[in-house]
Design a protein around this motif. Structure first.
Motif, PDB file in Angstrom:
ATOM      1  N   PHE A   1      -8.410 -21.664 -13.604  1.00 35.46           N
ATOM      2  CA  PHE A   1      -9.856 -21.541 -13.476  1.00 35.46           C
ATOM      3  C   PHE A   1     -10.248 -20.075 -13.277  1.00 35.46           C
ATOM      4  CE2 PHE A   1      -9.439 -25.955 -12.468  1.00 35.46           C
ATOM      5  CZ  PHE A   1     -10.686 -26.558 -12.465  1.00 35.46           C
ATOM      6  N   ASP A   2     -11.215 -19.602 -14.051  1.00 36.72           N
ATOM      7  CA  ASP A   2     -12.007 -18.455 -13.627  1.00 36.72           C
ATOM      8  C   ASP A   2     -12.846 -18.912 -12.432  1.00 36.72           C
ATOM      9  OD1 ASP A   2     -13.435 -16.011 -13.617  1.00 36.72           O
ATOM     10  OD2 ASP A   2     -14.903 -16.786 -15.048  1.00 36.72           O
ATOM     11  N   ILE A   3     -13.423 -17.976 -11.690  1.00 30.60           N
ATOM     12  CA  ILE A   3     -14.249 -18.354 -10.536  1.00 30.60           C
ATOM     13  C   ILE A   3     -15.738 -18.135 -10.802  1.00 30.60           C
ATOM     14  CG2 ILE A   3     -14.788 -17.822  -8.115  1.00 30.60           C
ATOM     15  CD1 ILE A   3     -11.788 -17.389  -7.665  1.00 30.60           C
ATOM     16  N   GLY A   4     -16.135 -16.899 -11.147  1.00 35.32           N
ATOM     17  CA  GLY A   4     -17.550 -16.613 -11.343  1.00 35.32           C
ATOM     18  C   GLY A   4     -18.128 -17.363 -12.522  1.00 35.32           C
ATOM     19  N   ASN A   5     -19.168 -18.135 -12.283  1.00 42.19           N
ATOM     20  CA  ASN A   5     -19.862 -18.963 -13.264  1.00 42.19           C
ATOM     21  C   ASN A   5     -19.026 -20.141 -13.757  1.00 42.19           C
ATOM     22  OD1 ASN A   5     -22.360 -17.587 -13.231  1.00 42.19           O
ATOM     23  ND2 ASN A   5     -21.514 -16.008 -14.600  1.00 42.19           N
ATOM     24  N   VAL A   6     -17.914 -20.410 -13.083  1.00 43.75           N
ATOM     25  CA  VAL A   6     -17.121 -21.614 -13.331  1.00 43.75           C
ATOM     26  C   VAL A   6     -17.072 -22.459 -12.055  1.00 43.75           C
ATOM     27  CG1 VAL A   6     -14.831 -22.515 -13.907  1.00 43.75           C
ATOM     28  CG2 VAL A   6     -15.775 -20.567 -15.188  1.00 43.75           C
ATOM     29  N   LEU A   7     -16.741 -21.825 -10.940  1.00 45.43           N
ATOM     30  CA  LEU A   7     -16.718 -22.512  -9.649  1.00 45.43           C
ATOM     31  C   LEU A   7     -17.868 -22.095  -8.736  1.00 45.43           C
ATOM     32  CD1 LEU A   7     -12.882 -22.318  -9.143  1.00 45.43           C
ATOM     33  CD2 LEU A   7     -14.177 -24.453  -9.149  1.00 45.43           C
TER      34      LEU A   7
ATOM     35  N   LYS B   1      -3.586 -35.175  -8.633  1.00 53.18           N
ATOM     36  CA  LYS B   1      -2.659 -35.773  -9.586  1.00 53.18           C
ATOM     37  C   LYS B   1      -1.389 -34.945  -9.757  1.00 53.18           C
ATOM     38  CE  LYS B   1      -3.898 -38.360 -12.863  1.00 53.18           C
ATOM     39  NZ  LYS B   1      -4.387 -38.975 -14.124  1.00 53.18           N
ATOM     40  N   GLY B   2      -1.267 -33.894  -8.951  1.00 53.15           N
ATOM     41  CA  GLY B   2      -0.063 -33.092  -9.005  1.00 53.15           C
ATOM     42  C   GLY B   2      -0.055 -32.024 -10.079  1.00 53.15           C
ATOM     43  N   VAL B   3      -1.217 -31.742 -10.665  1.00 49.89           N
ATOM     44  CA  VAL B   3      -1.312 -30.693 -11.681  1.00 49.89           C
ATOM     45  C   VAL B   3      -1.495 -29.349 -10.969  1.00 49.89           C
ATOM     46  CG1 VAL B   3      -2.604 -29.811 -13.661  1.00 49.89           C
ATOM     47  CG2 VAL B   3      -2.348 -32.295 -13.333  1.00 49.89           C
ATOM     48  N   PRO B   4      -0.625 -28.374 -11.187  1.00 52.46           N
ATOM     49  CA  PRO B   4      -0.834 -27.063 -10.569  1.00 52.46           C
ATOM     50  C   PRO B   4      -2.124 -26.424 -11.070  1.00 52.46           C
ATOM     51  CG  PRO B   4       1.419 -27.277 -11.395  1.00 52.46           C
ATOM     52  CD  PRO B   4       0.635 -28.431 -11.951  1.00 52.46           C
ATOM     53  N   VAL B   5      -2.885 -25.879 -10.143  1.00 56.25           N
ATOM     54  CA  VAL B   5      -4.154 -25.231 -10.476  1.00 56.25           C
ATOM     55  C   VAL B   5      -4.106 -23.788  -9.976  1.00 56.25           C
ATOM     56  CG1 VAL B   5      -6.655 -25.242 -10.157  1.00 56.25           C
ATOM     57  CG2 VAL B   5      -5.426 -27.399 -10.404  1.00 56.25           C
ATOM     58  N   PHE B   6      -4.304 -22.858 -10.902  1.00 55.38           N
ATOM     59  CA  PHE B   6      -4.303 -21.435 -10.591  1.00 55.38           C
ATOM     60  C   PHE B   6      -5.714 -20.883 -10.749  1.00 55.38           C
ATOM     61  CE2 PHE B   6       0.011 -21.432 -13.043  1.00 55.38           C
ATOM     62  CZ  PHE B   6       0.609 -22.169 -12.042  1.00 55.38           C
ATOM     63  N   SER B   7      -5.975 -19.740 -10.130  1.00 57.31           N
ATOM     64  CA  SER B   7      -7.186 -18.975 -10.432  1.00 57.31           C
ATOM     65  C   SER B   7      -6.784 -17.729 -11.195  1.00 57.31           C
ATOM     66  CB  SER B   7      -7.927 -18.575  -9.153  1.00 57.31           C
ATOM     67  OG  SER B   7      -7.112 -17.717  -8.354  1.00 57.31           O
TER      68      SER B   7
ATOM     69  N   PHE C   1      -6.719 -22.697 -19.804  1.00 52.77           N
ATOM     70  CA  PHE C   1      -7.541 -21.709 -19.090  1.00 52.77           C
ATOM     71  C   PHE C   1      -9.002 -21.886 -19.451  1.00 52.77           C
ATOM     72  CE2 PHE C   1      -9.099 -17.103 -19.458  1.00 52.77           C
ATOM     73  CZ  PHE C   1      -9.423 -16.996 -18.131  1.00 52.77           C
ATOM     74  N   THR C   2      -9.857 -21.913 -18.435  1.00 53.60           N
ATOM     75  CA  THR C   2     -11.297 -21.920 -18.675  1.00 53.60           C
ATOM     76  C   THR C   2     -11.949 -20.698 -18.063  1.00 53.60           C
ATOM     77  OG1 THR C   2     -13.321 -23.252 -18.630  1.00 53.60           O
ATOM     78  CG2 THR C   2     -11.971 -23.277 -16.636  1.00 53.60           C
ATOM     79  N   ASP C   3     -12.917 -20.141 -18.803  1.00 54.42           N
ATOM     80  CA  ASP C   3     -13.640 -18.938 -18.393  1.00 54.42           C
ATOM     81  C   ASP C   3     -14.984 -18.991 -19.096  1.00 54.42           C
ATOM     82  OD1 ASP C   3     -14.441 -15.959 -18.457  1.00 54.42           O
ATOM     83  OD2 ASP C   3     -12.554 -15.826 -17.350  1.00 54.42           O
ATOM     84  N   ASP C   4     -15.994 -18.378 -18.484  1.00 51.35           N
ATOM     85  CA  ASP C   4     -17.334 -18.409 -19.096  1.00 51.35           C
ATOM     86  C   ASP C   4     -17.557 -17.277 -20.086  1.00 51.35           C
ATOM     87  OD1 ASP C   4     -19.506 -16.366 -17.250  1.00 51.35           O
ATOM     88  OD2 ASP C   4     -17.388 -16.589 -16.761  1.00 51.35           O
ATOM     89  N   ARG C   5     -16.623 -16.337 -20.190  1.00 51.48           N
ATOM     90  CA  ARG C   5     -16.795 -15.195 -21.089  1.00 51.48           C
ATOM     91  C   ARG C   5     -15.908 -15.333 -22.307  1.00 51.48           C
ATOM     92  NH1 ARG C   5     -16.757  -9.532 -17.917  1.00 51.48           N
ATOM     93  NH2 ARG C   5     -15.978  -9.010 -20.002  1.00 51.48           N
ATOM     94  N   ALA C   6     -16.522 -15.219 -23.476  1.00 48.92           N
ATOM     95  CA  ALA C   6     -15.796 -15.416 -24.723  1.00 48.92           C
ATOM     96  C   ALA C   6     -14.692 -14.381 -24.900  1.00 48.92           C
ATOM     97  CB  ALA C   6     -16.769 -15.372 -25.905  1.00 48.92           C
TER      98      ALA C   6
ATOM     99  N   TRP D   1      -2.323 -19.202 -25.139  1.00 48.25           N
ATOM    100  CA  TRP D   1      -2.802 -20.132 -24.119  1.00 48.25           C
ATOM    101  C   TRP D   1      -3.746 -21.156 -24.742  1.00 48.25           C
ATOM    102  CZ3 TRP D   1      -4.323 -17.330 -18.922  1.00 48.25           C
ATOM    103  CH2 TRP D   1      -3.309 -16.446 -18.545  1.00 48.25           C
ATOM    104  N   GLN D   2      -3.770 -22.338 -24.198  1.00 49.66           N
ATOM    105  CA  GLN D   2      -4.840 -23.283 -24.497  1.00 49.66           C
ATOM    106  C   GLN D   2      -6.085 -22.835 -23.721  1.00 49.66           C
ATOM    107  OE1 GLN D   2      -3.725 -27.520 -24.365  1.00 49.66           O
ATOM    108  NE2 GLN D   2      -1.592 -26.867 -24.035  1.00 49.66           N
ATOM    109  N   THR D   3      -7.243 -22.947 -24.337  1.00 48.95           N
ATOM    110  CA  THR D   3      -8.441 -22.369 -23.718  1.00 48.95           C
ATOM    111  C   THR D   3      -9.638 -23.297 -23.850  1.00 48.95           C
ATOM    112  OG1 THR D   3      -9.029 -21.205 -25.758  1.00 48.95           O
ATOM    113  CG2 THR D   3      -7.687 -19.989 -24.155  1.00 48.95           C
ATOM    114  N   HIS D   4     -10.607 -23.043 -22.970  1.00 48.99           N
ATOM    115  CA  HIS D   4     -11.899 -23.734 -23.024  1.00 48.99           C
ATOM    116  C   HIS D   4     -12.969 -22.764 -22.564  1.00 48.99           C
ATOM    117  CE1 HIS D   4     -14.912 -26.926 -22.678  1.00 48.99           C
ATOM    118  NE2 HIS D   4     -15.260 -26.380 -21.524  1.00 48.99           N
TER     119      HIS D   4
END
Length: 206
Positions: free
Chosen positions: A8-14, A100-106, A163-168, A179-182
């Protein structure tokens, strides 16, 4: 490939990060436009995100522009008002993945002191399985080195990272490394992506 870890990105995602909105409210849109035209506040923030001291960088910038001193210092003194509110659905998705046991990074462009301050208001920022904070890394997205550092540290193959982020531009660099991305535009869209990846059920992603 089913992702083995989610980033996860943080700004504008979380947490919403809209400094212009804050300044529009505090000093009016016209003065905000004049301020941002004269002072590169986002460039100032990049220095913090690269590891510069939160207070020292902002206060030094304020002294360089005495006509805007009070307004520039707001970036520091009222910083938590720039980084608000929490995007609750995104936090729920983070929690659901971890349940669910999925590792989550920032992976976030964030200063050392500003992150520590934010975490006193938003305790979930301390709950990532691996935090990658640019201020500690000395490099910011979308520079390739920060992605390389994540790959070298996390032990997950690039193709198994989602990976998800709000910036293209940040997303494009991650995709170029395999990486897989969203591209984050809404928590609902991100929820759908996690369901499509087989990581959460629709109920878990609600």
């Amino acid at each position: 490939m089913t992702p083995q870890a989610v980033i996860f990105d943080i700004g504008n995602v979380l947490i919403e990060w809209q400094p212009e909105r804050f300044y529009d409210r505090e000093i009016g849109e016209a003065r905000r436009r004049a301020l941002f035209a004269e002072v590169d506040l986002h460039g100032m923030n990049d220095k913090v995100d690269r590891g510069g001291h939160f207070t020292e960088v902002i206060y030094a910038t304020a002294e360089d522009y005495p006509d805007w001193r009070a307004e520039i210092r707001m970036w520091h003194d009222r910083w938590i008002e720039l980084a608000t509110p929490v995007i609750d659905h995104s936090v729920r998705l983070m929690r659901a993945l971890q349940a669910k046991g999925v590792p989550v990074f920032s992976l976030t462009n964030f200063g050392i002191q500003s992150f520590d301050y934010a975490a006193t208001h938003y305790p979930f920022l301390r709950d990532f399985d691996r935090p990658y904070i640019s201020g500690h890394m000395g490099v910011i997205k979308p520079e390739p080195r920060i992605y390389e550092m994540v790959e070298q540290d996390c032990g997950v193959a690039p193709g198994a990272l989602l990976f998800t982020d709000d910036r293209a531009d940040n997303i494009a660099m991650a995709a170029s490394r395999g990486w897989q991305t969203h591209l984050f535009e809404s928590p609902a869209g991100w929820a759908n992506r996690l369901v499509a990846a087989g990581l959460l059920s629709e109920k878990e992603a609600a």
